[in-house]
Design a protein around this motif. Structure first.
Motif, PDB file in Angstrom:
ATOM      1  N   VAL A  13      53.281  13.222  42.680  1.00 44.93           N
ATOM      2  CA  VAL A  13      52.107  12.366  42.504  1.00 44.93           C
ATOM      3  C   VAL A  13      51.151  12.547  43.687  1.00 44.93           C
ATOM      4  CG1 VAL A  13      51.314   9.959  42.442  1.00 44.93           C
ATOM      5  CG2 VAL A  13      53.171  10.701  40.944  1.00 44.93           C
ATOM      6  N   VAL A  14      51.685  12.639  44.889  1.00 45.35           N
ATOM      7  CA  VAL A  14      50.844  12.902  46.059  1.00 45.35           C
ATOM      8  C   VAL A  14      50.183  14.275  45.920  1.00 45.35           C
ATOM      9  CG1 VAL A  14      50.881  13.337  48.555  1.00 45.35           C
ATOM     10  CG2 VAL A  14      52.074  11.352  47.607  1.00 45.35           C
ATOM     11  N   GLN A  15      50.928  15.250  45.426  1.00 44.55           N
ATOM     12  CA  GLN A  15      50.362  16.583  45.204  1.00 44.55           C
ATOM     13  C   GLN A  15      49.219  16.523  44.193  1.00 44.55           C
ATOM     14  OE1 GLN A  15      51.479  19.349  47.001  1.00 44.55           O
ATOM     15  NE2 GLN A  15      49.564  20.167  46.213  1.00 44.55           N
ATOM     16  N   LEU A  16      49.414  15.761  43.124  1.00 47.76           N
ATOM     17  CA  LEU A  16      48.363  15.578  42.127  1.00 47.76           C
ATOM     18  C   LEU A  16      47.137  14.965  42.770  1.00 47.76           C
ATOM     19  CD1 LEU A  16      47.906  15.205  38.735  1.00 47.76           C
ATOM     20  CD2 LEU A  16      47.947  12.869  39.529  1.00 47.76           C
ATOM     21  N   LYS A  17      47.352  13.948  43.581  1.00 49.13           N
ATOM     22  CA  LYS A  17      46.245  13.281  44.274  1.00 49.13           C
ATOM     23  C   LYS A  17      45.479  14.276  45.146  1.00 49.13           C
ATOM     24  CE  LYS A  17      45.547  10.063  48.054  1.00 49.13           C
ATOM     25  NZ  LYS A  17      45.191  11.090  49.002  1.00 49.13           N
ATOM     26  N   ASN A  18      46.213  15.135  45.843  1.00 47.66           N
ATOM     27  CA  ASN A  18      45.574  16.117  46.716  1.00 47.66           C
ATOM     28  C   ASN A  18      44.871  17.218  45.929  1.00 47.66           C
ATOM     29  OD1 ASN A  18      46.482  14.735  48.973  1.00 47.66           O
ATOM     30  ND2 ASN A  18      48.324  15.968  49.156  1.00 47.66           N
ATOM     31  N   ASP A  19      45.443  17.600  44.797  1.00 49.58           N
ATOM     32  CA  ASP A  19      44.913  18.731  44.037  1.00 49.58           C
ATOM     33  C   ASP A  19      43.753  18.372  43.122  1.00 49.58           C
ATOM     34  OD1 ASP A  19      46.759  20.345  45.245  1.00 49.58           O
ATOM     35  OD2 ASP A  19      48.067  20.519  43.486  1.00 49.58           O
ATOM     36  N   VAL A  20      43.678  17.125  42.700  1.00 47.40           N
ATOM     37  CA  VAL A  20      42.694  16.761  41.672  1.00 47.40           C
ATOM     38  C   VAL A  20      41.253  17.026  42.122  1.00 47.40           C
ATOM     39  CG1 VAL A  20      42.313  14.309  42.177  1.00 47.40           C
ATOM     40  CG2 VAL A  20      42.323  15.095  39.815  1.00 47.40           C
ATOM     41  N   ASN A  21      41.003  16.958  43.407  1.00 46.89           N
ATOM     42  CA  ASN A  21      39.634  17.186  43.884  1.00 46.89           C
ATOM     43  C   ASN A  21      39.352  18.639  44.225  1.00 46.89           C
ATOM     44  OD1 ASN A  21      38.610  14.507  43.677  1.00 46.89           O
ATOM     45  ND2 ASN A  21      39.854  13.970  45.454  1.00 46.89           N
ATOM     46  N   THR A  22      40.387  19.460  44.289  1.00 47.81           N
ATOM     47  CA  THR A  22      40.166  20.860  44.643  1.00 47.81           C
ATOM     48  C   THR A  22      40.350  21.814  43.467  1.00 47.81           C
ATOM     49  OG1 THR A  22      42.469  21.078  45.375  1.00 47.81           O
ATOM     50  CG2 THR A  22      40.850  20.490  47.055  1.00 47.81           C
ATOM     51  N   LEU A  23      41.178  21.418  42.510  1.00 49.48           N
ATOM     52  CA  LEU A  23      41.430  22.286  41.353  1.00 49.48           C
ATOM     53  C   LEU A  23      40.342  22.144  40.302  1.00 49.48           C
ATOM     54  CD1 LEU A  23      45.233  21.697  40.651  1.00 49.48           C
ATOM     55  CD2 LEU A  23      44.192  23.752  41.583  1.00 49.48           C
ATOM     56  N   PRO A  24      40.073  23.220  39.576  1.00 54.13           N
ATOM     57  CA  PRO A  24      39.190  23.070  38.403  1.00 54.13           C
ATOM     58  C   PRO A  24      39.930  22.256  37.335  1.00 54.13           C
ATOM     59  CG  PRO A  24      40.063  25.312  38.545  1.00 54.13           C
ATOM     60  CD  PRO A  24      40.508  24.602  39.778  1.00 54.13           C
ATOM     61  N   ALA A  25      39.192  21.560  36.505  1.00 54.66           N
ATOM     62  CA  ALA A  25      39.779  20.684  35.485  1.00 54.66           C
ATOM     63  C   ALA A  25      40.768  21.420  34.592  1.00 54.66           C
ATOM     64  CB  ALA A  25      38.677  20.041  34.654  1.00 54.66           C
ATOM     65  N   SER A  26      40.542  22.700  34.371  1.00 51.15           N
ATOM     66  CA  SER A  26      41.445  23.469  33.509  1.00 51.15           C
ATOM     67  C   SER A  26      42.847  23.603  34.111  1.00 51.15           C
ATOM     68  CB  SER A  26      40.860  24.856  33.248  1.00 51.15           C
ATOM     69  OG  SER A  26      40.702  25.555  34.473  1.00 51.15           O
ATOM     70  N   MET A  79      44.177  12.702  31.800  1.00 52.55           N
ATOM     71  CA  MET A  79      43.919  14.075  32.209  1.00 52.55           C
ATOM     72  C   MET A  79      42.976  14.751  31.211  1.00 52.55           C
ATOM     73  SD  MET A  79      46.387  17.401  32.123  1.00 52.55           S
ATOM     74  CE  MET A  79      46.331  17.280  30.348  1.00 52.55           C
ATOM     75  N   ARG A  80      43.252  14.552  29.923  1.00 59.18           N
ATOM     76  CA  ARG A  80      42.399  15.144  28.889  1.00 59.18           C
ATOM     77  C   ARG A  80      40.972  14.608  28.988  1.00 59.18           C
ATOM     78  NH1 ARG A  80      47.023  14.676  24.408  1.00 59.18           N
ATOM     79  NH2 ARG A  80      48.019  16.688  24.781  1.00 59.18           N
ATOM     80  N   LEU A  81      40.868  13.308  29.237  1.00 60.40           N
ATOM     81  CA  LEU A  81      39.555  12.690  29.394  1.00 60.40           C
ATOM     82  C   LEU A  81      38.826  13.289  30.599  1.00 60.40           C
ATOM     83  CD1 LEU A  81      38.012  10.428  27.917  1.00 60.40           C
ATOM     84  CD2 LEU A  81      38.891   8.842  29.639  1.00 60.40           C
ATOM     85  N   ALA A  82      39.555  13.492  31.698  1.00 56.64           N
ATOM     86  CA  ALA A  82      38.965  14.094  32.896  1.00 56.64           C
ATOM     87  C   ALA A  82      38.525  15.532  32.616  1.00 56.64           C
ATOM     88  CB  ALA A  82      39.962  14.059  34.050  1.00 56.64           C
ATOM     89  N   GLN A  83      39.307  16.256  31.833  1.00 52.05           N
ATOM     90  CA  GLN A  83      38.933  17.629  31.487  1.00 52.05           C
ATOM     91  C   GLN A  83      37.680  17.644  30.615  1.00 52.05           C
ATOM     92  OE1 GLN A  83      42.751  18.865  29.838  1.00 52.05           O
ATOM     93  NE2 GLN A  83      42.998  20.317  31.532  1.00 52.05           N
ATOM     94  N   GLN A  84      37.614  16.727  29.661  1.00 49.61           N
ATOM     95  CA  GLN A  84      36.464  16.673  28.757  1.00 49.61           C
ATOM     96  C   GLN A  84      35.183  16.306  29.489  1.00 49.61           C
ATOM     97  OE1 GLN A  84      37.762  13.810  25.875  1.00 49.61           O
ATOM     98  NE2 GLN A  84      39.100  15.254  24.799  1.00 49.61           N
ATOM     99  N   ASN A  85      35.315  15.511  30.541  1.00 47.17           N
ATOM    100  CA  ASN A  85      34.141  15.032  31.270  1.00 47.17           C
ATOM    101  C   ASN A  85      33.947  15.739  32.608  1.00 47.17           C
ATOM    102  OD1 ASN A  85      33.007  12.729  29.611  1.00 47.17           O
ATOM    103  ND2 ASN A  85      35.169  12.171  29.721  1.00 47.17           N
ATOM    104  N   ALA A  86      34.565  16.890  32.769  1.00 44.52           N
ATOM    105  CA  ALA A  86      34.534  17.601  34.048  1.00 44.52           C
ATOM    106  C   ALA A  86      33.133  17.996  34.489  1.00 44.52           C
ATOM    107  CB  ALA A  86      35.428  18.831  33.991  1.00 44.52           C
ATOM    108  N   VAL A  87      32.216  18.139  33.551  1.00 39.44           N
ATOM    109  CA  VAL A  87      30.849  18.546  33.909  1.00 39.44           C
ATOM    110  C   VAL A  87      29.836  17.448  33.605  1.00 39.44           C
ATOM    111  CG1 VAL A  87      31.283  21.016  33.713  1.00 39.44           C
ATOM    112  CG2 VAL A  87      30.578  19.717  31.685  1.00 39.44           C
TER     113      VAL A  87
END
Length: 131
Positions: A13-26, A79-87
């Motif tokens: 979960v900490v890894q997810l928190k760290n990665d969510v702002n650096t990884l592309p939504a895909s 996650m799907r919602l975040a991917q759909q709204n990534a732009v």
């Protein structure tokens, strides 16, 4: 093993928190899949000790396991919602919602550990340590 798997859940979960702002939504799928696999290991480790516990206690623990599965489903949904709204302008709000659900998953995992520990003490399978 339950303790170890809860700690692993917190790590992912900490890894997810760290990665969510650096990884592309895909790439969110990879991190969320890691959370799901860790949850599977946690639930399996709890299932291994369930037979040693009284039936009334098992029901409580199984309820917590179901809650964790619902949390994971909610994380996948966010996650799907975040991917759909990534732009879109909703990108940051969707990420926040995803992180909030991930945090809930980690907290519920910790609650499962507490429930298992208490059940084991009540069943005299484990003894509480005295200071």
């Amino acid at each position: 093993m339950v303790y170890h798997n809860v700690m692993e859940m917190v790590k992912v979960v900490v890894q997810l928190k760290n990665d969510v702002n650096t990884l592309p939504a895909s790439e969110y799928v990879t991190v969320v899949k890691s959370v799901g696999m860790t949850l599977r290991c946690l639930i399996r480790s709890v299932d291994d000790i369930l037979p040693t516990l009284h039936k009334s206690i098992r029901t409580e623990i199984e309820g917590t396991q179901k809650l964790l599965n619902k949390d994971l489903a909610e994380l996948i949904s966010k996650m799907r919602l975040a991917q759909q709204n990534a732009v879109t302008s909703l990108k940051d709000e969707c990420k926040k919602q995803m992180l909030a659900v991930a945090h809930t998953l980690a907290m519920d995992s910790k609650n499962l550990l507490d429930a298992v520990d208490q059940a084991r003490v009540r069943a005299s399978v484990a003894k509480p340590t005295t200071p």
